[in-house]
Design a protein around this motif. Structure first.
Motif, PDB file in Angstrom:
ATOM      1  N   GLY A 157      -6.779  -6.193  -4.801  1.00  0.00           N
ATOM      2  CA  GLY A 157      -5.472  -5.563  -4.895  1.00  0.00           C
ATOM      3  C   GLY A 157      -5.542  -4.086  -5.224  1.00  0.00           C
ATOM      4  N   VAL A 158      -6.654  -3.652  -5.832  1.00  0.00           N
ATOM      5  CA  VAL A 158      -6.843  -2.240  -6.165  1.00  0.00           C
ATOM      6  C   VAL A 158      -7.644  -1.536  -5.080  1.00  0.00           C
ATOM      7  CG1 VAL A 158      -7.793  -0.632  -7.873  1.00  0.00           C
ATOM      8  CG2 VAL A 158      -6.748  -2.778  -8.626  1.00  0.00           C
ATOM      9  N   GLU A 159      -8.686  -2.213  -4.579  1.00  0.00           N
ATOM     10  CA  GLU A 159      -9.607  -1.590  -3.631  1.00  0.00           C
ATOM     11  C   GLU A 159      -8.968  -1.360  -2.269  1.00  0.00           C
ATOM     12  OE1 GLU A 159     -14.393  -2.071  -2.755  1.00  0.00           O
ATOM     13  OE2 GLU A 159     -13.187  -3.848  -3.211  1.00  0.00           O
ATOM     14  N   MET A 160      -7.997  -2.186  -1.889  1.00  0.00           N
ATOM     15  CA  MET A 160      -7.369  -2.064  -0.576  1.00  0.00           C
ATOM     16  C   MET A 160      -6.491  -0.821  -0.447  1.00  0.00           C
ATOM     17  SD  MET A 160      -4.293  -4.888  -0.923  1.00  0.00           S
ATOM     18  CE  MET A 160      -3.462  -4.461   0.592  1.00  0.00           C
ATOM     19  N   LEU A 161      -6.198  -0.145  -1.562  1.00  0.00           N
ATOM     20  CA  LEU A 161      -5.302   1.000  -1.527  1.00  0.00           C
ATOM     21  C   LEU A 161      -5.927   2.202  -0.833  1.00  0.00           C
ATOM     22  CD1 LEU A 161      -3.894   0.791  -5.171  1.00  0.00           C
ATOM     23  CD2 LEU A 161      -2.804  -0.017  -3.063  1.00  0.00           C
ATOM     24  N   ILE A 194       0.842  -1.203   0.000  1.00  0.00           N
ATOM     25  CA  ILE A 194       0.000   0.000   0.000  1.00  0.00           C
ATOM     26  C   ILE A 194       0.872   1.247   0.000  1.00  0.00           C
ATOM     27  CG2 ILE A 194      -1.702   1.314   1.315  1.00  0.00           C
ATOM     28  CD1 ILE A 194      -2.878  -1.289   2.271  1.00  0.00           C
ATOM     29  N   VAL A 195       1.880   1.267   0.851  1.00  0.00           N
ATOM     30  CA  VAL A 195       2.796   2.407   0.901  1.00  0.00           C
ATOM     31  C   VAL A 195       3.569   2.526  -0.418  1.00  0.00           C
ATOM     32  CG1 VAL A 195       4.820   3.375   2.073  1.00  0.00           C
ATOM     33  CG2 VAL A 195       3.007   2.283   3.404  1.00  0.00           C
ATOM     34  N   GLN A 236      -3.744   2.190   4.763  1.00  0.00           N
ATOM     35  CA  GLN A 236      -4.835   2.412   3.809  1.00  0.00           C
ATOM     36  C   GLN A 236      -5.308   3.854   3.905  1.00  0.00           C
ATOM     37  OE1 GLN A 236      -8.685   0.356   4.485  1.00  0.00           O
ATOM     38  NE2 GLN A 236      -8.313  -0.620   2.513  1.00  0.00           N
ATOM     39  N   GLN A 237      -5.443   4.513   2.761  1.00  0.00           N
ATOM     40  CA  GLN A 237      -5.821   5.921   2.760  1.00  0.00           C
ATOM     41  C   GLN A 237      -7.342   6.093   2.738  1.00  0.00           C
ATOM     42  OE1 GLN A 237      -3.830   7.884  -0.505  1.00  0.00           O
ATOM     43  NE2 GLN A 237      -1.859   7.877   0.528  1.00  0.00           N
ATOM     44  N   ILE A 238      -7.794   7.233   3.208  1.00  0.00           N
ATOM     45  CA  ILE A 238      -9.209   7.600   3.135  1.00  0.00           C
ATOM     46  C   ILE A 238      -9.381   8.527   1.933  1.00  0.00           C
ATOM     47  CG2 ILE A 238     -11.140   8.721   4.305  1.00  0.00           C
ATOM     48  CD1 ILE A 238      -9.818   8.045   6.959  1.00  0.00           C
TER      49      ILE A 238
END
Length: 456
Positions: free
Chosen positions: A173-177, A87-88, A407-409
């Motif tokens: 893998g995309v949504e968890m970002l 994620i980072v 994980q970003q908001i």
């Protein structure tokens, strides 16, 4: 026809061809890497459920020390300052990850699960996928934007290889970002890489379970509302799980700072706590707990507090410094909770377990779309409506918390909540919106006036 009208479709065709090649190559490499890890994992884990307490306690202590030493000294081999969190790496490092330390987390996970630590198997595979994809991007000298997409599709390929759900894995893998945002330009590479990794792993003999849950029948609003109720319970359970995980992590950090403990000893302390807990808790909650999940999906009775015991053991395992995945425990927590409370709502226990399994993932990981698709891939198209309602309800109930602190908001889940965009959930403190606070202040003043009128 003007040349500009032909340019765009030609560029997009070239983009599709480019990502077909890159994603197939990355997916194949990642599929091989994850398959090797999974074969070793299957050979070394799941053998501690029937051993004596003394043997289990000894294994946990040895595994805790091995984890602590490996994670403490292994990262000294790293030459760069880059974080190895996918994620980072996508959100902050332009798709770059350290490659020399690729082996550390998979090896640590094998030790954790081999000695009975309560954790998951997907974390190492997503790490393998992200690291290999970052390495491919570096070898091909891709630009930062292409590296980010390739790394995200590497995570997707890792998840697809573990769970046998290529589409859900790609979306995960995309949504968890970020919460509330999906990068659609990541989807095609993720899907192609996920399908490729899944097919490679299947060809290499990785087994994938087949579940047969009876969702067949006429749709009724009452049944839909009952599954939404399961989703609300799962959102609450995910809230408890995330809070437990964060509390235990803070407690072990405070313990280290207060007593000046050598960092590799923290997992040993965690092992002692785990050993004491299994004097009163079943050992079913150690390791992957897949037999427990399978019993729930078979419709067997589940204890009402079983989800809490699993959440507690996972929180102590990971919070003390063992390394392992965080999604497989969500499966187990959801299946046990759904199976336990489904009869109370008049549902079949197996149906409740199936809905709960994906609803906790939707909530704790903030990935409702991936969770819905996972339900469809695991349980068939007949589950779609019931799984969808439960997953979205669970996703909302947990609020702005996550098992992934990085994980970003991207967007708030409610117009009554304010959260700054693009900050990790571990840093942003959400608060009530100004409009809601103003309404509440107005209501309090009105109630105060009425109270004063009644009592002159």
């Amino acid at each position: 026809m003007p040349r500009s009208r032909l340019a765009e479709p030609l560029v997009m065709l070239a983009t599709v061809l480019q990502w077909l090649v890159l994603s197939i190559v990355a997916g194949a490499v990642i599929g091989v890497g994850c398959s090797l890890f999974l074969r070793v994992l299957f050979a070394t884990s799941g053998h501690t459920y029937a051993i004596s307490w003394w043997a289990q306690a000894g294994l946990l202590l040895v595994g805790g020390l091995a984890n602590g030493l490996l994670l403490h000294y292994g990262y000294r081999l790293r030459r760069s300052h880059f974080d190895d969190s996918p994620i980072v790496a996508v959100n902050e490092q332009h798709g770059k990850m350290p490659f020399r330390t690729l082996w550390i987390k998979p090896l640590a996970a094998l030790i954790t699960l081999g000695c009975g630590g309560s954790a998951g198997k997907e974390g190492p595979c997503s790490h393998i996928g992200a690291s290999l994809a970052a390495g491919i991007g570096r070898v091909l000298h891709l630009n930062p934007e292409l590296r980010k997409r390739l790394l995200a599709c590497g995570v997707s390929a890792g998840f697809a290889s573990v769970f046998g759900t290529p589409i859900a894995g790609a979306i995960y893998g995309v949504e968890m970002l970020a919460i509330g945002r999906i990068r659609h330009d990541f989807l095609f590479p993720g899907i192609v890489a996920g399908v490729t990794a899944f097919e490679v792993s299947k060809a290499l003999g990785v087994p994938y379970p087949a579940y047969h849950i009876d969702f067949v029948g006429d749709f009724t609003e009452l049944l839909f509302l009952k599954t939404v109720a399961i989703g609300i319970l799962c959102g609450a359970a995910a809230w408890v799980f995330v809070e437990l995980l964060q509390t235990v992590r803070r407690a072990f950090v405070a313990l280290r700072e207060r007593y000046g403990l050598w960092p590799p000893l923290l997992p040993v302390v965690g092992a002692v706590v785990l050993a004491l807990l299994i004097l009163v808790l079943p050992t079913d909650y150690l390791g992957l707990s897949l037999p427990l999940m399978d019993r729930a999906l078979d419709g067997q009775p589940m204890p009402a507090l079983g989800f809490l015991w699993k959440a507690l053991l996972v929180a102590i395992t990971l919070g003390s410094g063992f390394y392992g995945g965080i999604v497989t425990p969500q499966f187990v927590i959801g299946a046990v909770l759904g199976g336990a409370f489904a009869p109370v709502l008049g549902l079949a226990p197996a149906l409740g377990a199936a809905v709960g399994l994906v609803a906790v993932v939707a909530s704790a990981s903030n990935a409702p779309i991936a969770a819905i698709l996972m339900g469809v891939e695991l349980f068939g198209a007949d589950s779609t409506l019931y799984v969808a309602g439960a997953c979205v309800a669970a996703y909302l109930i947990i609020g702005h918390r996550s098992v992934y602190p990085a994980q970003q908001i991207a967007f708030s889940k409610s117009s009554w909540i304010f959260a700054r965009a693009d900050l990790p959930v571990g840093q942003e403190k959400v608060r009530l919106s100004y409009g809601l606070l103003r309404w509440w202040s107005h209501r309090r003043r009105q109630l105060g006036r009425r109270g004063g009128d009644r009592h002159p």
